[in-house]
Design a protein around this motif. Structure first.
Motif, PDB file in Angstrom:
ATOM      1  N   ILE A   1       0.820  -1.210   0.000  1.00  0.00           N
ATOM      2  CA  ILE A   1       0.000   0.000   0.000  1.00  0.00           C
ATOM      3  C   ILE A   1       0.859   1.267   0.000  1.00  0.00           C
ATOM      4  CG2 ILE A   1      -0.206   0.317   2.505  1.00  0.00           C
ATOM      5  CD1 ILE A   1      -3.192   0.948   1.986  1.00  0.00           C
ATOM      6  N   LEU A   2       2.132   1.108   0.367  1.00  0.00           N
ATOM      7  CA  LEU A   2       3.020   2.275   0.343  1.00  0.00           C
ATOM      8  C   LEU A   2       3.211   2.816  -1.078  1.00  0.00           C
ATOM      9  CD1 LEU A   2       5.860   1.279   2.863  1.00  0.00           C
ATOM     10  CD2 LEU A   2       4.029   2.963   3.185  1.00  0.00           C
ATOM     11  N   ASP A   3       3.111   1.947  -2.071  1.00  0.00           N
ATOM     12  CA  ASP A   3       3.343   2.366  -3.457  1.00  0.00           C
ATOM     13  C   ASP A   3       2.330   3.433  -3.901  1.00  0.00           C
ATOM     14  OD1 ASP A   3       4.562   2.361  -6.002  1.00  0.00           O
ATOM     15  OD2 ASP A   3       3.112   0.909  -6.747  1.00  0.00           O
ATOM     16  N   PRO A   4       1.019   3.193  -3.754  1.00  0.00           N
ATOM     17  CA  PRO A   4       0.077   4.263  -4.123  1.00  0.00           C
ATOM     18  C   PRO A   4       0.164   5.476  -3.204  1.00  0.00           C
ATOM     19  CG  PRO A   4      -1.099   2.406  -3.166  1.00  0.00           C
ATOM     20  CD  PRO A   4       0.299   1.936  -3.436  1.00  0.00           C
ATOM     21  N   LEU A   5       0.566   5.255  -1.947  1.00  0.00           N
ATOM     22  CA  LEU A   5       0.743   6.390  -1.046  1.00  0.00           C
ATOM     23  C   LEU A   5       1.862   7.303  -1.547  1.00  0.00           C
ATOM     24  CD1 LEU A   5       0.362   4.776   2.504  1.00  0.00           C
ATOM     25  CD2 LEU A   5      -1.197   6.381   1.366  1.00  0.00           C
ATOM     26  N   ILE A   6       2.897   6.699  -2.112  1.00  0.00           N
ATOM     27  CA  ILE A   6       3.992   7.480  -2.709  1.00  0.00           C
ATOM     28  C   ILE A   6       3.438   8.338  -3.844  1.00  0.00           C
ATOM     29  CG2 ILE A   6       6.128   7.343  -4.057  1.00  0.00           C
ATOM     30  CD1 ILE A   6       6.621   4.637  -2.590  1.00  0.00           C
ATOM     31  N   ALA A   7       2.603   7.715  -4.688  1.00  0.00           N
ATOM     32  CA  ALA A   7       2.031   8.442  -5.826  1.00  0.00           C
ATOM     33  C   ALA A   7       1.176   9.623  -5.358  1.00  0.00           C
ATOM     34  CB  ALA A   7       1.197   7.489  -6.681  1.00  0.00           C
ATOM     35  N   VAL A   8       0.407   9.419  -4.291  1.00  0.00           N
ATOM     36  CA  VAL A   8      -0.417  10.507  -3.758  1.00  0.00           C
ATOM     37  C   VAL A   8       0.466  11.649  -3.254  1.00  0.00           C
ATOM     38  CG1 VAL A   8      -2.007  11.154  -1.905  1.00  0.00           C
ATOM     39  CG2 VAL A   8      -2.372   9.032  -3.189  1.00  0.00           C
ATOM     40  N   ALA A   9       1.578  11.297  -2.589  1.00  0.00           N
ATOM     41  CA  ALA A   9       2.499  12.321  -2.097  1.00  0.00           C
ATOM     42  C   ALA A   9       3.103  13.108  -3.259  1.00  0.00           C
ATOM     43  CB  ALA A   9       3.609  11.675  -1.267  1.00  0.00           C
ATOM     44  N   VAL A  10       3.455  12.399  -4.335  1.00  0.00           N
ATOM     45  CA  VAL A  10       3.987  13.062  -5.531  1.00  0.00           C
ATOM     46  C   VAL A  10       2.946  14.025  -6.104  1.00  0.00           C
ATOM     47  CG1 VAL A  10       4.736  12.704  -7.916  1.00  0.00           C
ATOM     48  CG2 VAL A  10       5.590  11.216  -6.112  1.00  0.00           C
ATOM     49  N   ALA A  11       1.695  13.542  -6.184  1.00  0.00           N
ATOM     50  CA  ALA A  11       0.619  14.376  -6.728  1.00  0.00           C
ATOM     51  C   ALA A  11       0.448  15.647  -5.911  1.00  0.00           C
ATOM     52  CB  ALA A  11      -0.693  13.583  -6.757  1.00  0.00           C
ATOM     53  N   GLY A  12       0.469  15.530  -4.597  1.00  0.00           N
ATOM     54  CA  GLY A  12       0.320  16.702  -3.740  1.00  0.00           C
ATOM     55  C   GLY A  12       1.466  17.682  -3.909  1.00  0.00           C
ATOM     56  N   HIS A  13       2.675  17.154  -4.039  1.00  0.00           N
ATOM     57  CA  HIS A  13       3.855  18.005  -4.189  1.00  0.00           C
ATOM     58  C   HIS A  13       3.796  18.809  -5.479  1.00  0.00           C
ATOM     59  CE1 HIS A  13       8.010  19.320  -4.178  1.00  0.00           C
ATOM     60  NE2 HIS A  13       8.193  18.743  -5.350  1.00  0.00           N
ATOM     61  N   ILE A  14       3.517  18.153  -6.597  1.00  0.00           N
ATOM     62  CA  ILE A  14       3.531  18.874  -7.869  1.00  0.00           C
ATOM     63  C   ILE A  14       2.284  19.753  -8.022  1.00  0.00           C
ATOM     64  CG2 ILE A  14       4.955  17.102  -8.939  1.00  0.00           C
ATOM     65  CD1 ILE A  14       2.532  16.205 -10.537  1.00  0.00           C
ATOM     66  N   LEU A  15       1.196  19.408  -7.305  1.00  0.00           N
ATOM     67  CA  LEU A  15       0.013  20.272  -7.318  1.00  0.00           C
ATOM     68  C   LEU A  15       0.362  21.645  -6.738  1.00  0.00           C
ATOM     69  CD1 LEU A  15      -3.043  20.786  -7.659  1.00  0.00           C
ATOM     70  CD2 LEU A  15      -3.360  19.809  -5.365  1.00  0.00           C
ATOM     71  N   MET A  16       1.071  21.665  -5.617  1.00  0.00           N
ATOM     72  CA  MET A  16       1.466  22.923  -4.999  1.00  0.00           C
ATOM     73  C   MET A  16       2.392  23.717  -5.913  1.00  0.00           C
ATOM     74  SD  MET A  16      -0.330  22.935  -2.379  1.00  0.00           S
ATOM     75  CE  MET A  16       0.309  24.490  -1.744  1.00  0.00           C
ATOM     76  N   GLU A  17       3.302  23.015  -6.592  1.00  0.00           N
ATOM     77  CA  GLU A  17       4.210  23.694  -7.518  1.00  0.00           C
ATOM     78  C   GLU A  17       3.422  24.300  -8.684  1.00  0.00           C
ATOM     79  OE1 GLU A  17       7.970  24.968  -9.056  1.00  0.00           O
ATOM     80  OE2 GLU A  17       7.223  24.372  -7.088  1.00  0.00           O
ATOM     81  N   GLY A  18       2.445  23.555  -9.196  1.00  0.00           N
ATOM     82  CA  GLY A  18       1.621  24.061 -10.293  1.00  0.00           C
ATOM     83  C   GLY A  18       0.842  25.299  -9.892  1.00  0.00           C
ATOM     84  N   ILE A  19       0.269  25.289  -8.700  1.00  0.00           N
ATOM     85  CA  ILE A  19      -0.491  26.441  -8.210  1.00  0.00           C
ATOM     86  C   ILE A  19       0.428  27.654  -8.068  1.00  0.00           C
ATOM     87  CG2 ILE A  19      -1.720  27.376  -6.210  1.00  0.00           C
ATOM     88  CD1 ILE A  19      -2.879  24.549  -5.781  1.00  0.00           C
ATOM     89  N   ARG A  20       1.644  27.441  -7.572  1.00  0.00           N
ATOM     90  CA  ARG A  20       2.598  28.549  -7.393  1.00  0.00           C
ATOM     91  C   ARG A  20       2.954  29.177  -8.737  1.00  0.00           C
ATOM     92  NH1 ARG A  20       7.218  30.158  -8.203  1.00  0.00           N
ATOM     93  NH2 ARG A  20       7.698  28.299  -9.410  1.00  0.00           N
ATOM     94  N   ILE A  21       3.183  28.337  -9.755  1.00  0.00           N
ATOM     95  CA  ILE A  21       3.555  28.854 -11.074  1.00  0.00           C
ATOM     96  C   ILE A  21       2.395  29.615 -11.710  1.00  0.00           C
ATOM     97  CG2 ILE A  21       4.182  28.171 -13.428  1.00  0.00           C
ATOM     98  CD1 ILE A  21       5.821  25.891 -12.217  1.00  0.00           C
ATOM     99  N   VAL A  22       1.181  29.069 -11.607  1.00  0.00           N
ATOM    100  CA  VAL A  22       0.005  29.751 -12.163  1.00  0.00           C
ATOM    101  C   VAL A  22      -0.205  31.094 -11.471  1.00  0.00           C
ATOM    102  CG1 VAL A  22      -2.508  29.673 -12.338  1.00  0.00           C
ATOM    103  CG2 VAL A  22      -1.153  27.667 -12.943  1.00  0.00           C
ATOM    104  N   LYS A  23      -0.046  31.121 -10.160  1.00  0.00           N
ATOM    105  CA  LYS A  23      -0.201  32.379  -9.412  1.00  0.00           C
ATOM    106  C   LYS A  23       0.799  33.425  -9.903  1.00  0.00           C
ATOM    107  CE  LYS A  23       0.056  34.358  -4.763  1.00  0.00           C
ATOM    108  NZ  LYS A  23       0.322  34.077  -3.325  1.00  0.00           N
ATOM    109  N   GLY A  24       2.053  32.998 -10.121  1.00  0.00           N
ATOM    110  CA  GLY A  24       3.074  33.928 -10.601  1.00  0.00           C
ATOM    111  C   GLY A  24       2.745  34.496 -11.966  1.00  0.00           C
ATOM    112  N   SER A  25       2.201  33.665 -12.858  1.00  0.00           N
ATOM    113  CA  SER A  25       1.859  34.139 -14.201  1.00  0.00           C
ATOM    114  C   SER A  25       0.692  35.126 -14.152  1.00  0.00           C
ATOM    115  CB  SER A  25       1.518  32.958 -15.119  1.00  0.00           C
ATOM    116  OG  SER A  25       0.314  32.327 -14.725  1.00  0.00           O
ATOM    117  N   ILE A  26      -0.279  34.875 -13.274  1.00  0.00           N
ATOM    118  CA  ILE A  26      -1.419  35.787 -13.139  1.00  0.00           C
ATOM    119  C   ILE A  26      -0.953  37.144 -12.619  1.00  0.00           C
ATOM    120  CG2 ILE A  26      -3.547  36.229 -11.844  1.00  0.00           C
ATOM    121  CD1 ILE A  26      -4.080  33.210 -11.962  1.00  0.00           C
TER     122      ILE A  26
END
Length: 298
Positions: A172-197
């Motif tokens: 079960i750790l394998d999908p948990l890793i994927a969720v952690a990755v998703a959360g990390h890059i989600l925050m990065e995506g939001i930061r980049i979009v905010k900067g462009s706006i």
């Protein structure tokens, strides 16, 4: 020097890492490694967008765009941030499927070595592009390098976590890793979009840059020389500064113009890629101070 060559570097790195990370996923069956490969697909899409819009931003001013095309860079960074957010959603969906249907990992050693090779390629590209972003003050290259570096740290975390899964046998750790990755890059995506706006909304220059401009203006300030209505904004790598300089009304045009030339020269030494608009006004004319009241009301 054209910045598009750095976009081509990013494209080449993305193609190579997609191939390697997909291979790593096929070797292991790890959804964590799959999430890493999906993020590289976003890298490729973002690099292609950057290539197109960097070419647009590099165009010289024309009759329809007298201030240049620098704001095209904000569309590039905004598009890349949006793609990152979609990638995070795709990774989360893949992780949910693996929560429902757990799967044992295979060929972990070979898969992780392949993934580390891909990570090394990304790290090299990220460092080269980050240096270029700083040298050329490019928001597009900055967004791209930040995304690549985020991908590097994500990959390192995924490799360590998948190794732990292989040793511990806790699937079960394998999908948990994927969720952690998703959360990390989600925050990065939001930061980049905010900067462009913020860039598209003509946000003022960074506080340290404004402070350097004010320090330069203060060097010229005296009983006979003052300034107000200082306004700044950034468009891509270009900075725009406007300010009103007040001098005694009896000064000649030649005298006032010479002062403005000195002030503009000093500011250009402090701020790279700056376009200056200076307006000469009389200290003795009440109309010269109307801008101060307007700034207070704003």
């Amino acid at each position: 020097m054209s910045l598009t060559r750095y976009a081509w570097l990013s494209i080449g790195a993305a193609v190579a890492t997609i191939a390697l990370k997909t291979w790593a996923y096929q070797l292991t069956g790890s959804v964590g490694l799959l999430s890493d490969a999906l993020e590289s697909l976003v890298n490729l899409a973002g690099a292609v967008i950057a290539l197109v819009l960097l070419a647009v931003a590099a165009r010289p001013p024309d009759d329809e765009h007298a201030f240049g095309h620098g704001k095209a860079e904000y569309f590039a960074s905004g598009a890349e941030g949006t793609l990152i957010i979609f990638a995070a959603a795709s990774i989360a969906i893949a992780a949910f499927e693996r929560f429902v249907n757990p799967q044992a990992l295979t060929g972990v050693g070979s898969g992780l070595l392949v993934n580390l090779l891909a990570t090394g390629i990304n790290l090299f590209a990220a460092l080269v592009i980050r240096r270029a972003a700083r040298v050329h003050n490019s928001v597009t290259l900055d967004a791209n390098s930040r995304h690549l570096l985020a991908d590097v740290w994500t990959s390192v975390g995924v490799v360590v976590a998948v190794a732990i899964v292989a040793v511990s046998k806790i699937q079960i750790l394998d999908p948990l890793i994927a969720v952690a990755v998703a959360g990390h890059i989600l925050m990065e995506g939001i930061r980049i979009v905010k900067g462009s706006i913020l860039g598209l909304m003509d946000t003022a220059l960074e506080p340290d840059e404004v402070a350097r401009i004010e320090a330069t203006l203060n060097e010229f300030a005296s009983d006979n020389i003052s300034y107000h209505a200082l306004r700044t904004r950034r468009a891509g790598h270009r900075r725009f500064v406007s300010v009103h300089i007040l001098v005694p009304g009896e000064w000649t045009v030649h005298h006032g113009h010479a002062l403005l030339e000195r002030i503009e020269s000093e500011i250009r030494e402090q701020i790279p890629d700056v376009t200056l608009f200076t307006h000469l006004e009389s200290l003795d004319d009440p109309a010269s101070w109307e801008d101060v009241e307007l700034d207070r009301k704003a």
